[in-house]
Write an enzyme that holds these catalytic residues in place. Structure first.
Site, PDB file in Angstrom:
ATOM      1  N   ASN A   9       0.491  -1.199  -0.347  1.00 15.49           N
ATOM      2  CA  ASN A   9       0.039   0.114   0.075  1.00 15.49           C
ATOM      3  C   ASN A   9       0.800   0.576   0.129  1.00 15.49           C
ATOM      4  OD1 ASN A   9      -2.024   1.904   0.406  1.00 15.49           O
ATOM      5  ND2 ASN A   9      -2.696   1.624   2.487  1.00 15.49           N
ATOM      6  N   TRP A  10       1.310   2.102  -1.775  1.00 23.27           N
ATOM      7  CA  TRP A  10       1.679   3.176  -1.209  1.00 23.27           C
ATOM      8  C   TRP A  10       1.228   4.443  -0.681  1.00 23.27           C
ATOM      9  CZ3 TRP A  10       4.472   2.271  -6.947  1.00 23.27           C
ATOM     10  CH2 TRP A  10       4.929   0.970  -7.070  1.00 23.27           C
ATOM     11  N   LYS A  11       0.113   4.224  -0.805  1.00 28.01           N
ATOM     12  CA  LYS A  11      -0.967   5.533   0.419  1.00 28.01           C
ATOM     13  C   LYS A  11      -0.901   6.181  -0.375  1.00 28.01           C
ATOM     14  CE  LYS A  11      -0.048   3.107   4.746  1.00 28.01           C
ATOM     15  NZ  LYS A  11      -0.287   4.126   5.819  1.00 28.01           N
ATOM     16  N   HIS A  94     -10.268   1.100   4.015  1.00 28.37           N
ATOM     17  CA  HIS A  94      -8.807   0.802   5.178  1.00 28.37           C
ATOM     18  C   HIS A  94      -9.630   1.880   6.289  1.00 28.37           C
ATOM     19  CE1 HIS A  94      -5.153   2.780   5.884  1.00 28.37           C
ATOM     20  NE2 HIS A  94      -4.716   1.480   5.281  1.00 28.37           N
ATOM     21  N   GLU A  96      -7.471   4.737   7.327  1.00 23.83           N
ATOM     22  CA  GLU A  96      -7.848   5.922   7.154  1.00 23.83           C
ATOM     23  C   GLU A  96      -8.887   6.762   6.721  1.00 23.83           C
ATOM     24  OE1 GLU A  96      -3.078   5.521   5.389  1.00 23.83           O
ATOM     25  OE2 GLU A  96      -3.024   5.047   7.555  1.00 23.83           O
ATOM     26  N   GLU A 166      -6.350  -5.292  10.462  1.00 23.19           N
ATOM     27  CA  GLU A 166      -5.282  -4.002  10.411  1.00 23.19           C
ATOM     28  C   GLU A 166      -6.047  -3.491  11.635  1.00 23.19           C
ATOM     29  OE1 GLU A 166      -3.053  -2.179   7.195  1.00 23.19           O
ATOM     30  OE2 GLU A 166      -4.788  -1.783   6.963  1.00 23.19           O
ATOM     31  N   GLY A 172       1.335   1.903  11.263  1.00 26.74           N
ATOM     32  CA  GLY A 172       2.462   3.441  10.285  1.00 26.74           C
ATOM     33  C   GLY A 172       2.964   3.585  11.897  1.00 26.74           C
ATOM     34  N   SER A 213       2.231  -2.257  10.357  1.00 29.82           N
ATOM     35  CA  SER A 213       3.733  -2.271  10.299  1.00 29.82           C
ATOM     36  C   SER A 213       4.926  -3.460  10.379  1.00 29.82           C
ATOM     37  CB  SER A 213       3.972  -2.456  12.379  1.00 29.82           C
ATOM     38  OG  SER A 213       3.588  -0.332  12.749  1.00 29.82           O
ATOM     39  N   GLY A 234       1.987  -1.278   4.477  1.00 33.88           N
ATOM     40  CA  GLY A 234       2.254  -0.078   4.003  1.00 33.88           C
ATOM     41  C   GLY A 234       4.196   0.440   4.243  1.00 33.88           C
TER      42      GLY A 234
HETATM   43  C1  PEP Z   1      -1.323   0.035   5.971  1.00 32.84           C
HETATM   44  O1  PEP Z   1      -1.892   0.955   5.903  1.00 32.84           O
HETATM   45  O2  PEP Z   1      -2.159  -0.097   4.910  1.00 32.84           O
HETATM   46  C2  PEP Z   1      -0.326  -0.111   6.941  1.00 32.84           C
HETATM   47  C3  PEP Z   1      -0.677  -1.688   6.739  1.00 32.84           C
HETATM   48  O3  PEP Z   1       1.072   0.713   6.820  1.00 32.84           O
HETATM   49  P1  PEP Z   1       1.592   0.347   7.590  1.00 32.84           P
HETATM   50  O4  PEP Z   1       3.113  -1.294   7.422  1.00 32.84           O
HETATM   51  O5  PEP Z   1       2.879   1.388   7.656  1.00 32.84           O
HETATM   52  O6  PEP Z   1       1.785  -0.427   9.167  1.00 32.84           O
END
Ligand code: PEP
Length: 253
Positions: A9-11, A94, A96, A166, A172, A213, A234
């Site tokens: 996930n490059w957000k 997601h 976010e 998640e 993050g 993470s 992410g």
């Molecule tokens: C995400 O936002 O889907 C995610 C898993 O982010 P991160 O790996 O940075 O926690």
């Protein structure tokens, strides 16, 4: 051999130039992947057309889609616009988007239905906040998000679905869930899905992944858990070296 899926996930974290560079570096660094390991890259919308032609082994995914197919919805992206660009999958619900864009369980449900109707594989994210966890509500929250998003699927169409657990408090910030705790929640998710769909459909078409993470050290213990089918990554997917280390660890399972 265990089927594993790793999704990047490059957000909203990479420019067009950085997205192209990262896609090239990931593809160049990948060893030949076995059929049991699927890798998806999910760039921002604007990078999709440039990243798609660079992909050899990875599949293309998007980070959201609207629930209508066409019409006066300024700023939204229709599912056919994603399939036109070669997308196979789309991240939905997601945390976010739930937190910053007011996305509700009903909206996620409608997006799942529209994605499936357009042959896009939904990557449905569910997970509790720290407050919900501290109030002892994590199971309740996850079951509500899951059942709302995935009710009413026609399993006869045999379409693939990813569910990603998640926990919001693990995204993050380097706080990975203990593999045993992820496994426990994955078992609950599968138990809930078994009350909705047949074992044959779930075995063949539904994979439950973990996100939050994940990095090259945590990925191995997580995906070694019997009911963890892979990871949504992410931050650690934004540098080719880190992401390739995660794939490498997945190949060793
Ligand atoms: C995400 O936002 O889907 C995610 C898993 O982010 P991160 O790996 O940075 O926690």
């Amino acid at each position: 051999m265990k089927k594993i899926t790793i999704i990047a996930n490059w957000k909203m974290s990479l420019s067009l130039h950085e997205s192209i560079q990262l896609a090239e570096d990931v593809e160049r660094g990948l060893p030949p992947l076995p059929a049991s390991l699927r890798v998806f890259l999910c760039p921002s919308f604007t990078a999709l057309p440039s990243v798609q032609p660079l992909l050899r082994q990875c599949l293309l995914g998007a980070q959201d889609v609207f629930w209508e197919n066409r019409g006066a919805y300024t700023g939204e992206i229709a599912p056919s616009m994603l399939t036109d660009l070669g997308c196979h999958a789309v991240i939905l619900g997601h945390s976010e988007r739930r937190a910053y864009c007011g996305e509700t369980s009903l909206m996620v449900h409608r997006k799942v239905q529209t994605a499936l109707a357009n042959n896009l594989t939904p990557i449905v994210c569910v997970g509790e906040t720290a407050e919900e966890r501290d109030r002892g509500q994590k199971e309740h929250v996850v079951i509500e998000q899951l059942t709302s998003a995935l009710s009413g699927i026609d399993e006869k169409k045999e379409q693939d679905i990813f569910v990603v657990y998640e926990p919001v408090w693990a995204i993050g910030n380097g706080h990975v869930v203990a593999p045993e705790d992820a496994e426990q929640m994955h078992q609950l998710i599968l138990h809930t899905l078994r009350e909705m769909y047949s074992p044959a459909y779930l075995d063949a078409h539904v994979q439950v992944l973990y996100g939050g993470s994940v990095d090259r050290r945590s990925v191995g213990p997580l995906i070694s858990m019997p009911h963890v089918g892979g990871c949504l990554v992410g931050t650690a997917s934004w540098h080719a070296h880190n992401f390739l280390s995660i794939i490498d660890a997945a190949l060793r399972i």
